[in-house]
Each structure stands twice: as structure tokens, then as C-alpha cells.
Design a protein around this motif. Structure first.
Motif, mmCIF file in Angstrom:
data_model
loop_
_atom_site.group_PDB
_atom_site.id
_atom_site.type_symbol
_atom_site.label_atom_id
_atom_site.label_comp_id
_atom_site.label_asym_id
_atom_site.label_seq_id
_atom_site.Cartn_x
_atom_site.Cartn_y
_atom_site.Cartn_z
ATOM 1 N N ALA A 112 21.895 -8.849 15.094
ATOM 2 C CA ALA A 112 23.163 -8.737 14.370
ATOM 3 C C ALA A 112 24.336 -8.902 15.333
ATOM 4 O O ALA A 112 25.340 -9.561 15.015
ATOM 5 C CB ALA A 112 23.249 -7.391 13.656
ATOM 6 N N GLY A 113 24.211 -8.320 16.523
ATOM 7 C CA GLY A 113 25.282 -8.444 17.504
ATOM 8 C C GLY A 113 25.456 -9.866 17.994
ATOM 9 O O GLY A 113 26.587 -10.332 18.207
ATOM 10 N N LEU A 114 24.352 -10.601 18.170
ATOM 11 C CA LEU A 114 24.419 -11.967 18.672
ATOM 12 C C LEU A 114 25.029 -12.940 17.662
ATOM 13 O O LEU A 114 25.404 -14.049 18.026
ATOM 14 C CB LEU A 114 23.032 -12.454 19.088
ATOM 15 C CG LEU A 114 22.486 -11.845 20.384
ATOM 16 C CD1 LEU A 114 21.051 -12.281 20.615
ATOM 17 C CD2 LEU A 114 23.361 -12.235 21.567
ATOM 18 N N ARG A 115 25.109 -12.529 16.400
ATOM 19 C CA ARG A 115 25.810 -13.362 15.425
ATOM 20 C C ARG A 115 27.325 -13.310 15.637
ATOM 21 O O ARG A 115 28.051 -14.178 15.179
ATOM 22 C CB ARG A 115 25.485 -12.907 13.999
ATOM 23 C CG ARG A 115 24.119 -13.361 13.526
ATOM 24 C CD ARG A 115 23.919 -13.030 12.059
ATOM 25 N NE ARG A 115 22.742 -13.685 11.516
ATOM 26 C CZ ARG A 115 22.326 -13.567 10.270
ATOM 27 N NH1 ARG A 115 22.991 -12.784 9.443
ATOM 28 N NH2 ARG A 115 21.257 -14.194 9.853
ATOM 29 N N LEU A 116 27.791 -12.260 16.322
ATOM 30 C CA LEU A 116 29.227 -12.059 16.498
ATOM 31 C C LEU A 116 29.683 -12.320 17.930
ATOM 32 O O LEU A 116 30.823 -12.741 18.143
ATOM 33 C CB LEU A 116 29.601 -10.619 16.102
ATOM 34 C CG LEU A 116 29.270 -10.203 14.666
ATOM 35 C CD1 LEU A 116 29.554 -8.719 14.474
ATOM 36 C CD2 LEU A 116 30.050 -11.040 13.664
ATOM 37 N N THR A 117 28.818 -12.050 18.898
ATOM 38 C CA THR A 117 29.211 -12.213 20.291
ATOM 39 C C THR A 117 28.422 -13.348 20.927
ATOM 40 O O THR A 117 27.539 -13.934 20.300
ATOM 41 C CB THR A 117 28.996 -10.901 21.069
ATOM 42 O OG1 THR A 117 29.653 -10.987 22.333
ATOM 43 C CG2 THR A 117 27.519 -10.600 21.266
ATOM 44 N N THR A 118 28.729 -13.668 22.169
ATOM 45 C CA THR A 118 28.009 -14.727 22.877
ATOM 46 C C THR A 118 26.726 -14.173 23.471
ATOM 47 O O THR A 118 26.600 -12.968 23.716
ATOM 48 C CB THR A 118 28.877 -15.307 24.006
ATOM 49 O OG1 THR A 118 29.129 -14.275 24.975
ATOM 50 C CG2 THR A 118 30.202 -15.824 23.477
ATOM 51 N N ALA A 119 25.771 -15.056 23.737
ATOM 52 C CA ALA A 119 24.525 -14.637 24.372
ATOM 53 C C ALA A 119 24.791 -14.107 25.777
ATOM 54 O O ALA A 119 24.111 -13.194 26.251
ATOM 55 C CB ALA A 119 23.539 -15.804 24.426
ATOM 56 N N GLY A 176 33.447 -13.382 23.167
ATOM 57 C CA GLY A 176 32.577 -12.391 22.574
ATOM 58 C C GLY A 176 33.310 -11.590 21.522
ATOM 59 O O GLY A 176 34.384 -11.943 21.059
ATOM 60 N N SER A 177 32.716 -10.486 21.125
ATOM 61 C CA SER A 177 33.278 -9.650 20.066
ATOM 62 C C SER A 177 32.980 -8.188 20.374
ATOM 63 O O SER A 177 31.830 -7.839 20.666
ATOM 64 C CB SER A 177 32.655 -10.043 18.723
ATOM 65 O OG SER A 177 32.685 -8.977 17.810
ATOM 66 N N PRO A 178 33.992 -7.303 20.311
ATOM 67 C CA PRO A 178 33.737 -5.880 20.554
ATOM 68 C C PRO A 178 32.699 -5.312 19.582
ATOM 69 O O PRO A 178 31.829 -4.538 19.987
ATOM 70 C CB PRO A 178 35.111 -5.235 20.341
ATOM 71 C CG PRO A 178 36.090 -6.331 20.610
ATOM 72 C CD PRO A 178 35.428 -7.577 20.127
ATOM 73 N N LEU A 179 32.785 -5.693 18.296
ATOM 74 C CA LEU A 179 31.811 -5.205 17.321
ATOM 75 C C LEU A 179 30.427 -5.738 17.643
ATOM 76 O O LEU A 179 29.427 -5.006 17.591
ATOM 77 C CB LEU A 179 32.225 -5.625 15.906
ATOM 78 C CG LEU A 179 31.238 -5.250 14.790
ATOM 79 C CD1 LEU A 179 30.999 -3.743 14.750
ATOM 80 C CD2 LEU A 179 31.743 -5.752 13.434
ATOM 81 N N GLY A 180 30.344 -7.024 17.982
ATOM 82 C CA GLY A 180 29.053 -7.604 18.342
ATOM 83 C C GLY A 180 28.447 -6.925 19.553
ATOM 84 O O GLY A 180 27.259 -6.614 19.581
ATOM 85 N N ASN A 181 29.282 -6.661 20.564
ATOM 86 C CA ASN A 181 28.803 -5.975 21.763
ATOM 87 C C ASN A 181 28.348 -4.554 21.443
ATOM 88 O O ASN A 181 27.381 -4.050 22.016
ATOM 89 C CB ASN A 181 29.897 -5.958 22.828
ATOM 90 C CG ASN A 181 30.192 -7.353 23.364
ATOM 91 O OD1 ASN A 181 29.361 -8.240 23.296
ATOM 92 N ND2 ASN A 181 31.397 -7.542 23.878
ATOM 93 N N ALA A 182 29.070 -3.872 20.532
ATOM 94 C CA ALA A 182 28.691 -2.511 20.139
ATOM 95 C C ALA A 182 27.340 -2.511 19.424
ATOM 96 O O ALA A 182 26.512 -1.616 19.633
ATOM 97 C CB ALA A 182 29.768 -1.910 19.233
ATOM 98 N N LEU A 183 27.099 -3.518 18.590
ATOM 99 C CA LEU A 183 25.812 -3.613 17.904
ATOM 100 C C LEU A 183 24.677 -3.856 18.893
ATOM 101 O O LEU A 183 23.587 -3.280 18.772
ATOM 102 C CB LEU A 183 25.856 -4.742 16.865
ATOM 103 C CG LEU A 183 26.698 -4.468 15.616
ATOM 104 C CD1 LEU A 183 26.872 -5.746 14.790
ATOM 105 C CD2 LEU A 183 26.065 -3.376 14.763
#
Length: 280
Positions: free
Chosen positions: A73-80, A135-142
């Protein structure tokens, strides 16, 4: 851990084409199809006790369901690349858990190594301020939620180490994982038609055989020989290989601060594993 990290980029590609629960469930089912005959051929019929089965079921919940849900789920929002840097906090979380829960005594240099590894997390914020965002703070949090699940899995696996043959333990863990994920995967079953594309099917098979078979066998075998705190520090290989995959396979850009973060993790690993001086 290097193979798990390489799978971060593969997981990102799969998550863009298939529902997350379906990916994780199919991965576990494929792993069971390989592990079951392998366990019977090499280890014979083994009947695990209730305590061992309960431990393996918890490993499935934390190490498969929570880890994969958070990661994918996090990788859908942030970078690998940034997802890999978040995973750099895993050694610190495992080391703290082994000290608090398993009562393992960590040497001062292991605490320092843990602090260096945790520095990879700070590199994400610095890279974003430096213009290397994406990246994304939410993605990183997930992804970090996934880290917590993976840390719990590492500690549970250490508690079970030596009580069951390696391949049999791996099979039961994957079987429980498939059962946990199946109710969530069924609504998205129709999306499996996308696997008619050979490239996508190949990625799923690679993802399953490496992350759910080879990695598990190596990990369980290794945990018989080293303390959980030391094993946790080797998870620094995970973000390093994740970053390599992100750059080489996905073409993501890497900044100077990202390189600094991985340098800290490399120093952490060297500090933690450098042979101790023999006492005179």
C-alpha cells in the motif's frame, strides 16, 4: 535480506497491476506448492505442537499480512527508493525488540550500529528538502507500519528457531499466511486475468519463489546460528538492494543525501559484525 530488498521494486510493479491482497495470497499459495513436497522429501512427516502452530500463525499475521499490506500500500504512494530507506529502520526496531522482549543483551557497539541504521530514515526528509522528493509521507508511514510487522515476525521466528525443521516451519508459516489473506483476496480474484501477460506472471513467480521460499529458508537457518539482534542488523541489506532495484529496474533518481543514508547503514553493518578482539 538482499533478496527481500530486491523484491521491493518487483512488488511495486505488481501493486500497480493487481490488488494488494491478491498478490500476497497468490504468493503464499505458490510458495506452499513448492515447500510442501520439499518438506516431506527432506524432513519427513513432522507434527508441530500447539505452541509452535500458534507462533507460526502470529508470524503469518505480522510478517505476511501486516508487512505486505503496509509495504504494498505504501509503495503505491511513495517511490521504491524512499520505501527502501524507510525499511532501513528495521534493524533498529528489531534490536530494540530483542533487547526488551527476548532479553538479549546488546553490546554498546550494537546500540551504536542500530543508531546509524536508523539514520537512514532521516535521509528521506533531508532528500525531500534537497529537492530529491517524489515520495509521500503517508506512503512512507504505511511502509513503516510494514516494518513494525516484519520486526515482530523476526522476533517470533527467533523464539521458534530450533524447535521445528526449517522447511516445515516455512511451509506452515506460508499456509497460515494464505488462510489469513484469502478473505481479503477473494473480492479481487477477477483481476487475476491480468496474469495472462507473461511478464506479470513471471514477476509474481519470481516474487513468490524468492520472498516466500528462498528467503524464508535462509532466514530460519540463519536464526539458528546468530542472536536476533545481530540478525536484525543484517536487514540493512534490505534497503540497499531495494535502492539498487529502484534505480536499475524502475529508473528512479537517487540524490546525494540518499547515498549518505545508505553509507550510514553500511557503517552500521560493519560496526555490528566486525569480529571482536580476542581477550588476552
Amino acid at each position: 535480506m538482499a533478496l527481500v530488498g530486491a523484491n521491493v521494486g518487483v512488488a511495486k510493479l505488481l501493486a500497480e497491476a493487481l490488488p494488494i491482497p491478491l498478490i500476497a495470497c497468490l504468493r503464499c499459495i505458490l510458495a506452499c506448492l513448492v515447500l510442501w513436497p520439499l518438506a516431506r522429501a527432506l524432513e519427513g512427516r513432522v507434527r508441530p505442537g500447539r505452541a509452535a502452530l500458534r507462533n507460526l500463525a502470529l508470524q503469518a499475521v505480522f510478517g505476511t499480512a501486516i508487512y505486505n499490506a503496509g509495504l504494498l500500500a505504501g509503495l503505491r504512494l511513495t517511490t521504491a527508493l524512499e520505501g527502501g530507506l524507510v525499511l532501513a529502520t528495521l534493524p533498529a526496531v528489531v534490536a530494540l525488540g530483542s533487547a526488551v522482549w527476548l532479553r538479549e543483551r546488546l553490546a554498546p557497539r550494537q546500540w551504536l550500529a542500530t543508531a546509524l541504521a536508523a539514520g537512514g530514515m532521516a535521509a528521506i526528509t533531508l532528500a525531500r528538502l534537497d529537492g530529491g522528493a517524489g515520495g509521500s509521507p503517508l506512503g512512507n508511514a504505511l511502509v513503516f507500519c510494514g516494518v513494525l510487522g516484519e520486526a515482530a515476525y523476526v522476533l517470533l521466528a527467533k523464539r521458534l528457531a530450533g524447535q521445528m525443521p526449517v522447511i516445515t516451519a516455512s511451509f506452515w508459516m506460508q499456509a497460515f499466511s494464505a488462510l489469513v489473506l484469502l478473505p481479503c483476496a477473494l473480492p479481487g480474484l477477477g483481476a487475476a486475468v491480468a496474469l495472462a501477460e507473461p511478464r506479470l506472471a513471471g514477476l509474481l513467480v519470481f516474487h513468490s519463489l524468492t520472498a516466500s521460499v528462498i528467503c524464508l529458508l535462509l532466514w530460519y537457518a540463519g536464526l539458528r546460528r546468530v542472536p536476533a539482534g545481530v540478525a536484525g542488523l543484517f536487514t540493512a541489506f534490505l534497503p540497499a538492494s531495494a535502492a539498487t532495484t529502484a534505480v536499475v529496474l524502475l529508473g528512479e533518481a537517487v540524490s546525494v543525501v540518499h547515498v549518505l543514508g545508505f553509507g550510514l547503514m553500511g557503517g552500521s553493518l560493519l560496526l555490528a559484525t566486525w569480529p571482536a578482539r580476542a581477550s588476552r
